[in-house]
Every structure is written in C-alpha cells, then in structure tokens.
Motif scaffolding. Structure first.
Motif, short mmCIF file in Angstrom:
data_model
loop_
_atom_site.label_atom_id
_atom_site.label_comp_id
_atom_site.label_asym_id
_atom_site.label_seq_id
_atom_site.Cartn_x
_atom_site.Cartn_y
_atom_site.Cartn_z
N ILE A 97 39.99 36.97 28.81
CA ILE A 97 38.97 36.44 29.71
C ILE A 97 39.56 35.29 30.52
O ILE A 97 40.21 34.40 29.98
N VAL A 98 39.35 35.38 31.83
CA VAL A 98 39.90 34.39 32.76
C VAL A 98 38.74 33.64 33.40
O VAL A 98 37.73 34.25 33.77
N ASP A 99 38.88 32.33 33.52
CA ASP A 99 37.90 31.50 34.23
C ASP A 99 37.72 32.10 35.64
O ASP A 99 38.72 32.38 36.32
N ARG A 103 40.51 33.90 38.84
CA ARG A 103 40.66 35.36 38.87
C ARG A 103 41.34 35.84 40.15
O ARG A 103 41.34 35.14 41.15
N GLN A 104 41.86 37.05 40.09
CA GLN A 104 42.54 37.71 41.21
C GLN A 104 43.75 36.94 41.72
O GLN A 104 44.06 36.93 42.90
N LYS A 105 44.40 36.24 40.77
CA LYS A 105 45.64 35.52 41.11
C LYS A 105 46.77 35.97 40.19
O LYS A 105 47.75 35.28 40.02
N ARG A 106 46.55 37.07 39.49
CA ARG A 106 47.51 37.66 38.55
C ARG A 106 47.57 36.98 37.19
O ARG A 106 48.43 37.30 36.38
N LEU A 107 46.65 36.04 36.92
CA LEU A 107 46.69 35.39 35.60
C LEU A 107 46.37 36.40 34.49
O LEU A 107 47.03 36.42 33.45
N GLY A 108 45.37 37.25 34.73
CA GLY A 108 45.00 38.26 33.73
C GLY A 108 46.19 39.16 33.41
O GLY A 108 46.45 39.47 32.25
N SER A 109 46.95 39.54 34.44
CA SER A 109 48.12 40.40 34.22
C SER A 109 49.19 39.67 33.40
O SER A 109 49.80 40.27 32.51
N TRP A 110 49.40 38.40 33.68
CA TRP A 110 50.37 37.62 32.89
C TRP A 110 49.95 37.56 31.42
O TRP A 110 50.78 37.72 30.52
N TYR A 144 45.49 49.98 34.08
CA TYR A 144 46.21 51.12 34.66
C TYR A 144 47.55 50.66 35.23
O TYR A 144 48.56 51.33 35.10
N LYS A 145 47.53 49.48 35.88
CA LYS A 145 48.77 48.99 36.49
C LYS A 145 49.84 48.70 35.46
O LYS A 145 51.02 48.71 35.77
N LEU A 146 49.42 48.42 34.21
CA LEU A 146 50.41 48.15 33.16
C LEU A 146 50.58 49.36 32.23
O LEU A 146 50.89 49.22 31.05
C1 LIG Z 1 39.57 41.35 33.86
C2 LIG Z 1 40.15 39.98 34.11
C3 LIG Z 1 40.76 39.45 32.82
C4 LIG Z 1 41.25 40.15 35.18
O1 LIG Z 1 41.89 38.90 35.37
P1 LIG Z 1 42.54 38.51 36.77
O2 LIG Z 1 43.40 37.32 36.53
O3 LIG Z 1 41.49 38.40 37.80
O4 LIG Z 1 43.42 39.81 37.05
P2 LIG Z 1 44.69 39.95 38.00
O5 LIG Z 1 44.62 38.97 39.14
O6 LIG Z 1 45.92 39.90 37.16
O7 LIG Z 1 44.50 41.40 38.58
C5 LIG Z 1 45.33 42.49 38.21
C6 LIG Z 1 44.87 43.72 38.95
O8 LIG Z 1 43.55 44.03 38.54
C7 LIG Z 1 42.79 44.48 39.66
N1 LIG Z 1 41.66 43.57 39.88
C8 LIG Z 1 41.54 42.28 39.49
N2 LIG Z 1 40.32 41.79 39.84
C9 LIG Z 1 39.69 42.81 40.49
C10 LIG Z 1 38.40 42.96 41.05
N3 LIG Z 1 37.52 41.96 41.07
N4 LIG Z 1 38.08 44.16 41.59
C11 LIG Z 1 38.96 45.20 41.59
N5 LIG Z 1 40.20 45.11 41.04
C12 LIG Z 1 40.55 43.95 40.51
C13 LIG Z 1 43.73 44.54 40.83
O9 LIG Z 1 44.27 45.83 40.86
C14 LIG Z 1 44.79 43.55 40.44
O10 LIG Z 1 46.06 43.84 40.95
P3 LIG Z 1 46.59 43.17 42.31
O11 LIG Z 1 46.69 41.71 42.02
O12 LIG Z 1 47.90 43.82 42.53
O13 LIG Z 1 45.57 43.47 43.35
C15 LIG Z 1 39.07 38.99 34.67
O14 LIG Z 1 38.45 39.58 35.79
C16 LIG Z 1 38.01 38.63 33.64
O15 LIG Z 1 38.19 37.70 32.86
N6 LIG Z 1 36.88 39.40 33.64
C17 LIG Z 1 35.79 39.22 32.70
C18 LIG Z 1 36.15 39.65 31.29
C19 LIG Z 1 36.74 41.03 31.21
O16 LIG Z 1 36.32 41.98 31.86
N7 LIG Z 1 37.73 41.15 30.33
C20 LIG Z 1 38.44 42.38 30.16
C21 LIG Z 1 38.44 42.80 28.75
S1 LIG Z 1 40.10 42.94 28.15
#
Ligand SMILES: CC(C)(COP(=O)(O)OP(=O)(O)OC[C@H]1O[C@@H](n2cnc3c(N)ncnc32)[C@H](O)[C@@H]1OP(=O)(O)O)[C@@H](O)C(=O)NCCC(=O)NCCS
Length: 182
Positions: A97-99, A103-110, A144-146
C-alpha cells in the motif's frame, strides 16, 4: 539484499526503503490512519486495530514488512506473508500500500521488486497476490509488468463496503534462484 536502500522516484523524490523496526509502530499506525477506508477495506486485516500493527512489528517470523520513507515519514508499507509449515510453505503472499500522494511514481513497483527479492532470499518458490478486479486495477497492471500470471479468477467472491460482489484475481509469479528473469 542491502538496506536501507535509497531510490529516486519518477518525479525526483528521494525515498528510503528499509525493513520495519520496533520503533515504527506508532508511525505505521499514523500512516494507516491517512489511508482511505476504500483502500483499507480490501486489506484483509483491520489496520486501524492497534493490535494488528503491534503484531506485525513485534513478530516478523511469518510476516515481513518493508517500509518506504520520505523525509522520515512512512509513505508505503509492503508485506510478505509466509508459512513455516504445511502446503503453503513454498509460497509467499504479497501486499503493498502506497500513500496516495506518492502513487504513480513507481514506488509500488520498487516495493514489489523488493518483496520478490526478499522471497527469493527466503528460498520461496512462488509469490502470490490476490486482487479485486475493477477495484485494484492499478495493482493488477503493475503485477503484469513484473511477470505475474493469472492463476485463477474467483467470480463474485469478495464484497465491497456497499454490499456489491466483485471477482477476485489470483496472480502468481514463479521465482528462480538468480535474477536472470528481471
Ligand atoms: C497498487 C499500488 C500499490 C501501486 O503503487 P504505485 O506506486 O502507484 O505504482 P507504480 O507507480 O509503481 O505503477 C506501476 C504500474 O502500475 C500501473 N498503474 C499504477 N497506477 C495506476 C492507475 N491508477 N491506473 C492504471 N494503472 C496504474 C501502471 O502500469 C504503472 O506502470 P507505469 O509507471 O509504467 O505507467 C497503489 O496504487 C496502492 O497503494 N493502491 C491501493 C492498495 C492496493 O491496491 N494494493 C494492491 C494490493 S498488493
């Protein structure tokens, strides 16, 4: 895996990733109090219950946590749930879970990469993540990307706060002994 690890997000923000420590209990509770109910609902644990956070901080034998911090403030929490015994002991379950501000800054992917690395170090064969279709779409995209693959789709399986049923997508990723597949 070496920690703390400094990473730079898409917009240039510097973030530190490190394992959860006992002093993080209150900051982690503060972090979750800033997460909207609509995100917390799907987490399977009531993170507003202090005993849940206390359990994760005190006992990391089965649940391993990574934090991301920006200027000392927790901005993401990632967990790897494992089992010491039984038919799931080869598998780890991931949750991130990301604040919303980060979000959408690649932190979730890291964070996801870090958990995969941790699972490999623990000798796990596979990681699993379950996603609510139509609700956790962002997470599905990043999985999917990973190279996570669809394992099963459980139709009308989970319920939202309004009583509406949603499909649950189970995704898995096979782990290998080295980093060759990244
Ligand atoms: C899911 C979550 C962890 C993603 O974190 P994030 O830091 O925003 O993700 P990233 O920036 O690394 O995104 C990775 C990819 O996911 C996709 N993505 C991220 N946010 C998106 C959005 N709002 N809509 C569509 N695709 C999205 C994109 O393909 C992105 O790749 P790109 O950067 O090349 O475009 C975050 O949105 C979150 O905390 N959500 C609520 C809790 C949750 O759903 N947890 C998941 C359970 S494991």
């Amino acid at each position: 895996m070496r920690h703390p690890k400094e990473i730079v997000l898409k917009d240039g923000t510097e973030v530190l990733i490190r394992p959860l420590a006992s002093a993080d209990e209150l900051p982690l509770r503060r972090f979750y109090s800033g997460i909207a109910e609509e995100d917390r609902w799907y987490m399977r644990f009531d993170v507003m219950d202090p005993t849940v956070i206390h359990g994760w901080v005190e006992d990391q034998k089965e649940v391993f946590s990574m934090l991301a911090l920006c200027a000392g403030e927790i901005v993401a929490h990632a967990r790897l749930h494992t089992h010491h015994y039984g038919c799931y002991h080869h598998q780890g379950r991931l949750r991130i879970i990301v604040d919303p501000r980060y979000r959408q800054k690649r932190l979730g992917s890291w964070m996801l990469l870090d958990l995969i690395h941790l699972a490999m170090e623990k000798g796990l064969r596979e990681v699993r993540a379950d996603f609510v279709v139509g609700v956790e779409q962002a997470a599905i995209e990043s999985a999917y990307k990973l190279d996570f693959f669809k394992k099963a789709l459980l139709e009308d399986f989970v319920i939202d706060p309004q009583g509406q049923l949603h499909d649950l997508l189970i995704m898995t990723k096979r782990l290998h002994k080295d980093w060759g597949d990244f």
